[in-house]
Design a protein around this motif. Structure first.
Motif, PDB file in Angstrom:
ATOM      1  N   GLN A  84      -4.992  -9.221   5.546  1.00  0.00           N
ATOM      2  CA  GLN A  84      -4.792  -7.559   5.364  1.00  0.00           C
ATOM      3  C   GLN A  84      -5.974  -6.815   5.898  1.00  0.00           C
ATOM      4  O   GLN A  84      -6.950  -7.229   5.458  1.00  0.00           O
ATOM      5  CB  GLN A  84      -4.386  -7.177   3.968  1.00  0.00           C
ATOM      6  N   SER A  85      -5.697  -5.617   6.380  1.00  0.00           N
ATOM      7  CA  SER A  85      -6.846  -4.848   6.557  1.00  0.00           C
ATOM      8  C   SER A  85      -6.512  -3.227   6.163  1.00  0.00           C
ATOM      9  O   SER A  85      -5.419  -2.809   6.886  1.00  0.00           O
ATOM     10  CB  SER A  85      -7.332  -4.783   8.156  1.00  0.00           C
ATOM     11  N   THR A  86      -7.162  -2.546   5.488  1.00  0.00           N
ATOM     12  CA  THR A  86      -6.791  -1.349   5.050  1.00  0.00           C
ATOM     13  C   THR A  86      -7.778  -0.138   5.639  1.00  0.00           C
ATOM     14  O   THR A  86      -7.980   0.855   5.257  1.00  0.00           O
ATOM     15  CB  THR A  86      -6.945  -1.129   3.380  1.00  0.00           C
ATOM     16  N   ASP A  87      -8.653  -0.703   6.687  1.00  0.00           N
ATOM     17  CA  ASP A  87      -9.669   0.114   7.254  1.00  0.00           C
ATOM     18  C   ASP A  87      -9.158   1.476   7.679  1.00  0.00           C
ATOM     19  O   ASP A  87      -9.725   2.551   7.767  1.00  0.00           O
ATOM     20  CB  ASP A  87     -10.318  -0.526   8.552  1.00  0.00           C
ATOM     21  N   TYR A  99       0.925  -1.217  -0.176  1.00  0.00           N
ATOM     22  CA  TYR A  99      -0.053  -0.007   0.055  1.00  0.00           C
ATOM     23  C   TYR A  99       1.040   1.326  -0.112  1.00  0.00           C
ATOM     24  O   TYR A  99       0.207   2.276  -0.188  1.00  0.00           O
ATOM     25  CB  TYR A  99      -0.845  -0.091   1.051  1.00  0.00           C
ATOM     26  N   LYS A 102      -8.368   0.632  -0.994  1.00  0.00           N
ATOM     27  CA  LYS A 102      -8.952  -0.680  -0.921  1.00  0.00           C
ATOM     28  C   LYS A 102      -8.114  -1.795  -0.930  1.00  0.00           C
ATOM     29  O   LYS A 102      -6.839  -1.581  -1.163  1.00  0.00           O
ATOM     30  CB  LYS A 102      -9.532  -0.923  -2.444  1.00  0.00           C
ATOM     31  N   ASN A 103      -8.503  -2.794  -0.112  1.00  0.00           N
ATOM     32  CA  ASN A 103      -7.898  -3.902   0.402  1.00  0.00           C
ATOM     33  C   ASN A 103      -7.818  -4.962  -0.863  1.00  0.00           C
ATOM     34  O   ASN A 103      -8.998  -5.547  -1.079  1.00  0.00           O
ATOM     35  CB  ASN A 103      -8.371  -4.702   1.438  1.00  0.00           C
ATOM     36  N   GLN A 134       3.005  -8.264   0.502  1.00  0.00           N
ATOM     37  CA  GLN A 134       1.757  -8.418  -0.545  1.00  0.00           C
ATOM     38  C   GLN A 134       0.911  -9.794  -0.377  1.00  0.00           C
ATOM     39  O   GLN A 134      -0.229  -9.473  -0.562  1.00  0.00           O
ATOM     40  CB  GLN A 134       2.195  -8.381  -2.006  1.00  0.00           C
ATOM     41  N   SER A 164      -5.915  -7.570  -1.580  1.00  0.00           N
ATOM     42  CA  SER A 164      -5.461  -8.511  -1.569  1.00  0.00           C
ATOM     43  C   SER A 164      -6.110  -9.956  -1.623  1.00  0.00           C
ATOM     44  O   SER A 164      -5.535 -11.009  -2.265  1.00  0.00           O
ATOM     45  CB  SER A 164      -4.793  -9.009   0.150  1.00  0.00           C
TER      46      SER A 164
END
Lengths: 130, 137
Positions: free
Chosen positions: B56-59, B18, B64-65, B51, B67
Motif C-alpha cells: 500500500q502507498s498513501t503518497d 482510507y 498515513k499508511n 485493508q 498497513s
C-alpha cells in the motif's frame, strides 16, 4: 438481559444514533439492564453539548443526557476518537492546552478498554453503525 | 480489567482502508482488545479485504499508511485472521496480493506460521455463529 450498546455514527448524519437511543430506551422500559453505552468513530459527536438543532427537531444529545440521568446510564465516549474530532472534557482540555471543553452532561471520556469490557460483561453487545 | 471470563470476539472489517476511518479505528480496537486475553478472531469481507493488500502507498492522498501495523497483530497474539474468498474473487484479488501476516507458534518451537485463512462464506457464517461478541466495522 444485560446489554452493551456501541454507537458508531454521528447524530443527524446517520440514523444509527437514533436507533441506538430507541433500542436503549425500549430495552430499559422492558426491564432489561444497559451495562454501558459506548460511543466510537463519529459516534463521539453524540456527546457534545454545543449541539444546537432546529427547534422543531429532536435534540439527540440532550435525549441521551436525559435518558442517562433517568436510568443512571454509563455513557462513555472513546478518548482517541474524541480527540481526533475535537471533543474534550475539562481534564482533557487542560491536558491538551485547549481553551474550552464541550462534553455534554452525563457523558464521560475513557479508553477503548471500556468497549471490550462491555463485550465481556454484557449478555449481548449490540452494534449500531453503517 | 476483568478476570476469569474468556469470550469469543470477532472483529468484522468491511470497509476499504482510507476512504473512511473505520479500518484504522477498528485496528485500534483489536490492538487494545488484545490486552484482555480473549479468544480473538478478525475477519475481512467486502471492501475490507483491501485493508490487507500488500504494497500500500498513501503518497498521493496525504494520509498515513497504517498497513504495517497489521504485521504487529501476531505479536499481540491475534493469530486467527479470516479473509472472505468471494470478496477477493469479486475484486480480482488472490491470497498472493495480501500481506504475509505471521505469528510465532509457542507450542511448535516458535515456528513462524501464517495467521491468514482464506475462507468461503459458509465457513464465515459458521465462524460468526460461534462467537459471543461480533464487532462490525
Amino acid at each position: 438481559m444485560k446489554f452493551g450498546i456501541l454507537v458508531n455514527e454521528g447524530p443527524y448524519q446517520h440514523q444509527s444514533s437514533d436507533s441506538a437511543y430507541m433500542f436503549t430506551k425500549a430495552a430499559l422500559e422492558n426491564g432489561h439492564e444497559i451495562y454501558r453505552v459506548f460511543f466510537y468513530h463519529d459516534g463521539v459527536n453524540n456527546g457534545t453539548r454545543l449541539t444546537v438543532p432546529p427547534q422543531d427537531d429532536r435534540h439527540i444529545v440532550n435525549r441521551w443526557t436525559e435518558l442517562g440521568k433517568e436510568h443512571n446510564l454509563d455513557l462513555v465516549v472513546c478518548i482517541a476518537a474524541a480527540q481526533r474530532r475535537g471533543l474534550l472534557d475539562e481534564n482533557e482540555a487542560k491536558r491538551q492546552g485547549k481553551d474550552a471543553n464541550n462534553i455534554a452532561e452525563g457523558f464521560r471520556i475513557s479508553g477503548l478498554g471500556q468497549l471490550i469490557e462491555a463485550g465481556i460483561q454484557s449478555d449481548r453487545l449490540v452494534v449500531f453503525g453503517d | 480489567m476483568t478476570e476469569n471470563v474468556t469470550k469469543k470476539f470477532l472483529y468484522v472489517n468491511r470497509k476499504a482502508p482510507y476512504g473512511t476511518i473505520y479500518a484504522l479505528e477498528s485496528l485500534e480496537v483489536v490492538l487494545i482488545g488484545a490486552a484482555f486475553e480473549q479468544d480473538v478472531s478478525v475477519a475481512f469481507i467486502d471492501d475490507g479485504v483491501y485493508q490487507l493488500k500488500k504494497d500500500q502507498s498513501t503518497d498521493g492522498i496525504g494520509m498515513k499508511n497504517f498497513s504495517p501495523t497489521y504485521n504487529a497483530l501476531g505479536d499481540y497474539e491475534v493469530t486467527q485472521i479470516y479473509v472472505d474468498k468471494e470478496s477477493l474473487d469479486e475484486r480480482g484479488l488472490t491470497a498472493d496480493d495480501l500481506m504475509n501476516l505471521v505469528y510465532e507458534d509457542e507450542d511448535d518451537d516458535y515456528a513462524e506460521k501464517s495467521s491468514i485463512s482464506i475462507v468461503n462464506r459458509d465457513e464465515l457464517a459458521k465462524l460468526m455463529e460461534q462467537q459471543d461478541v461480533v464487532l462490525s466495522f
